[in-house]
Design an enzyme around this catalytic site. Structure first.
Site, short mmCIF file in Angstrom:
data_model
loop_
_atom_site.label_atom_id
_atom_site.label_comp_id
_atom_site.label_asym_id
_atom_site.label_seq_id
_atom_site.Cartn_x
_atom_site.Cartn_y
_atom_site.Cartn_z
N CYS A 35 0.89 -1.16 0.00
CA CYS A 35 0.00 0.00 0.00
C CYS A 35 0.93 1.20 0.00
O CYS A 35 1.54 1.51 1.01
CB CYS A 35 -0.91 0.02 1.23
SG CYS A 35 -1.83 1.57 1.39
N CYS A 64 -0.70 4.46 2.18
CA CYS A 64 -0.68 4.39 3.65
C CYS A 64 -0.10 3.04 4.01
O CYS A 64 1.05 2.77 3.64
CB CYS A 64 -2.05 4.69 4.28
SG CYS A 64 -3.48 3.88 3.58
N SER A 65 -0.83 2.19 4.71
CA SER A 65 -0.33 0.85 4.97
C SER A 65 -1.50 -0.11 5.05
O SER A 65 -1.57 -0.94 5.97
CB SER A 65 0.50 0.80 6.25
OG SER A 65 1.66 1.60 6.12
N CYS A 66 -2.45 -0.01 4.11
CA CYS A 66 -3.61 -0.90 4.08
C CYS A 66 -3.14 -2.36 4.09
O CYS A 66 -2.19 -2.71 3.37
CB CYS A 66 -4.45 -0.65 2.84
SG CYS A 66 -5.18 0.99 2.82
#
Lengths: 200, 220
Positions: free
Chosen positions: A105, A108-110
């Site tokens: 991701c 962001c950090s999905c």
């Protein structure tokens, strides 16, 4: 909207900052300690990569389940009891000798929480987020996953609410192992696609 | 929107990868767990949503954003609480000072002004009546315009052409939901780009797939 200058002084250590924020909300009854503890305990103990490992081991040993998993990931994963935030729509990608998927991701950090828990440090690292969409083969090689030029590499950047789980290739020499023994071999990193599962 | 969060392909973040610890715990310190829980609760208490939360993270100043994941979660929790008038500016700093033995006056509790945006239900999947504008196999080009507000189109894909490989479930549009102006659900497409299209002739051989909202795309 809040101007960034209004936010708190970043020189305050984060532990103190968290404590200050918590005390402000607690004293006004906006949050309660029990809910905080439940959130923390859930992601420390109940929700983590051991869930995804169970999904993978079942797919390796039950061809019908594997078919279902690849056709409708969300439903097949839910039959094992794994669902919730950041797992609303799950797509499972099968890695084979010919095709290798890897997930990131960049914005962001999905990450698919119900099956993998909260993301590890390397997944959130700027170097991973920046590099894997531009030089995935170099990234994988740096982590010891050498892919031949004949292997098709597919990178997935999680930019919507679709969440991806990689179904790693079952390692050779594990034919006699039980589903439970296989689950113990499956790593978080292989389910994101940065490594392969190794035989014991 | 442009910002520190949009890291894909950005040379300034290139560097050695961290070591993988297969047994890395969810939280490395007690405060990280607390920051995680507080951020989720701040989102709830401030009447925000997932997209507003992500946008709050994007608004965290760059040095702080880069200082760590739970550091930026904590900062975004504060931003949401300030935005909605749950906390006064300076309230957290003053409380922190007092917790470490200082004696500073804390600001008065403000009048909350939580956002009110009608929601079509839990989660982010929605039914959309109109038929999808694109089908599997269509060539599509991602928009080049750069909004100053939240969006989910990484800069490296702007203006690039790819092929629709799947029609995903329709979803709440992050661009408007993040700013509380409406859910505006849209069809979402898995779009596959060739590495050469994104990075030029000398790119490594691979394909890259993004899940893109209908309004980000036009027929190529």
């Amino acid at each position: 909207m809040t101007e960034v200058e209004d936010t708190v002084d970043p020189t305050i250590p984060p532990a103190l900052r968290a404590e200050a924020l918590e005390s402000l909300l607690l004293e006004r009854g906006l949050i309660d300690t029990k809910t905080i503890e439940t959130f923390i305990r859930t992601y420390e103990t109940a929700v983590g990569p051991m869930n995804g490992a169970k999904v993978v081991a079942k797919a390796w040993t039950d061809p019908e389940y594997k078919q279902q998993l690849l056709a409708d990931g969300t439903a097949a994963i839910a039959t094992l009891g794994f669902k919730g935030p950041q797992g609303e729509h799950m797509v499972v990608l099968e890695n084979t000798a010919d095709v290798h998927h890897v997930v990131v991701c960049t914005l962001c950090s999905c990450y698919p929480w119900p099956v993998l828990g909260l993301p590890p440090s390397w997944y959130k690292d700027p170097a991973y987020r920046a590099r894997v969409v531009k030089e995935p083969r170099a990234v994988l090689a740096e982590w010891g996953t050498e892919l031949g030029p004949d292997v098709e590499v597919r990178v997935l950047d999680s930019s919507s609410e679709v969440r991806y789980l990689v179904l790693p290739e079952r390692p050779a020499g594990t034919e006699s192992m039980s589903e439970e023994e296989l689950a113990a071999l499956v790593t978080r990193d292989a389910m994101v696609g940065v490594t392969k599962v190794q035989a014991p | 929107m442009d910002g520190v969060h949009d890291m894909g392909g950005k040379a300034r973040y290139f560097g050695p990868l961290p070591t993988i610890d297969p047994d890395e715990p969810a939280f490395h310190a007690e405060w990280e767990g607390k920051a995680f829980a507080l951020a989720l609760l701040a989102n709830r208490v401030s009447g925000a949503n997932l997209h507003a939360f992500r946008h709050a993270i994007e608004r965290v100043p760059e040095p702080e954003y880069l200082s760590g994941y739970y550091e930026r979660w904590l900062a975004s929790a504060e931003i949401l609480l300030l935005d909605s008038g749950i906390l006064a500016p300076g309230a957290v700093a003053a409380r922190a000072e007092n917790l470490r033995g200082g004696r500073v006056e804390e600001p008065a509790v403000p009048e909350p002004h939580k956002p009110t945006m009608p929601s079509g239900g839990g989660g982010n999947l929605r039914a959309v009546e109109e038929a999808p504008a694109f089908a599997v196999g269509d060539a599509v080009t991602a928009r080049t315009s750069v909004p100053s507000t939240h969006d989910r189109l990484p800069s490296y894909a702007r203006g690039r052409t790819g092929t629709v490989t799947a029609v995903q479930p329709a979803q709440v549009l992050p661009d408007t939901a993040a700013h509380f102006v409406g859910e505006n659900p849209q069809h979402v497409y898995a779009v596959e780009f060739a590495a050469q299209e994104l990075w030029g002739e000398d790119a490594e051989a691979f394909t890259l797939t993004l899940d893109l909202y209908e309004s980000y795309l036009e027929k190529a």
